[in-house]
Enzyme design. Sequence first.
Site, PDB file in Angstrom:
ATOM      1  N   MET A  30       0.719  -0.960   0.078  1.00 24.47           N
ATOM      2  CA  MET A  30       0.003  -0.007  -0.056  1.00 24.47           C
ATOM      3  C   MET A  30       0.790   1.312  -0.233  1.00 24.47           C
ATOM      4  SD  MET A  30      -3.550  -0.952   2.190  1.00 24.47           S
ATOM      5  CE  MET A  30      -2.934  -0.777   3.587  1.00 24.47           C
ATOM      6  N   HIS A  37       9.519  -3.413   3.323  1.00 30.53           N
ATOM      7  CA  HIS A  37       9.186  -3.606   1.957  1.00 30.53           C
ATOM      8  C   HIS A  37      10.129  -3.999   1.059  1.00 30.53           C
ATOM      9  CE1 HIS A  37       5.653  -0.618   3.317  1.00 30.53           C
ATOM     10  NE2 HIS A  37       5.067  -2.001   2.706  1.00 30.53           N
TER      11      HIS A  37
HETATM   12  O1  PAF Z   1       0.047  -5.671   3.778  1.00 28.35           O
HETATM   13  C1  PAF Z   1      -0.581  -4.789   3.101  1.00 28.35           C
HETATM   14  O2  PAF Z   1       0.166  -3.729   2.778  1.00 28.35           O
HETATM   15  C2  PAF Z   1      -2.046  -4.872   2.283  1.00 28.35           C
HETATM   16  O3  PAF Z   1      -2.801  -5.537   3.194  1.00 28.35           O
HETATM   17  C3  PAF Z   1      -1.974  -5.732   0.942  1.00 28.35           C
HETATM   18  C4  PAF Z   1      -1.482  -7.045   1.153  1.00 28.35           C
HETATM   19  C5  PAF Z   1      -1.010  -4.964  -0.014  1.00 28.35           C
HETATM   20  C6  PAF Z   1      -3.185  -5.575   0.458  1.00 28.35           C
HETATM   21  O4  PAF Z   1      -3.840  -4.386  -0.008  1.00 28.35           O
END
Ligand code: PAF
Length: 281
Positions: A30, A37
Amino acid sequence: MKVFHAKEALQNHLQPLKQSGKTIGFVPTMGALHDGHLALVKNALKDNDVTVVSIFVNPTQFDNPDDLNKYPRTLETDLAMLDKLSPEILVFTPDAINFYDGQIKSQPFNFDGLEYEMEGKHRPGHFDGVGTVVKKLFEIVQPHTAYFGEKDFQQLKIIEKLVEKFNFSILIKPIPIYREADGLAMSSRNKRLSFIHRKAAPFIYQVLKQAQLLSQTNTFKEVKTFVNDVIQAHPLLKLEYFEIAEANTLRPADKKKVGNKYRGFIVVYAGEVRLIDNIEL
Ligand code: PAF
């Protein structure tokens, strides 16, 4: 770096790559990217010929409109971070209307009870939203492998169940929690912490580590009482829940059974910011 806004454009780009036998790794996010990430993306780059990262603040998984409005959006910085990692990364950043074909709503899922535990109780509809967006993303990207962090451990189990239920031939790779030097689990929400709450927040992991140690000699009930007491006594942190659950079914556990794995799951408010973490017991 190529950035796609429309799902059709991404699919058109991916199709010949797949036909020529290239493997696709996928990291759904997101945005408001941090090193946690980037660890997922690095794994994807290492394992696959092509890496797709989606950046989409999915409205259907927010049970609280205020949380959705305040969710950090840092697209320019995110793109620069990804480009630095590899200019070959394909980024998919749709707008909600195109992504949801005009109907921004979630579909109901049966995740065999996983959806009713912990986050499911405290964030009604959250996992229907996550299931809806991830299913759509999987259908669009059709990756060989997708990467999810263990910080959202319940989400990871839900995604594994989604893959099983819908027969996706996608390998789900869990990636261990990435922490700041002081132990705070990395999260996009950490950006919203005030100075004093940011200083207080590493206490959560300290307590989890103590719980881990305590669980070797004490009952789960005693471990839960300990965590409840110490967080409740903290002037800046507010406990939403601490649960000990079996690591596959996520059912709450009172006692250890030989051969089973357990985790402690915690949610704490630091000021207005909801922080989530977990640890193997
Ligand atoms: O973990 C996240 O950032 C969100 O829940 C995801 C998996 C991208 C779904 O919107």
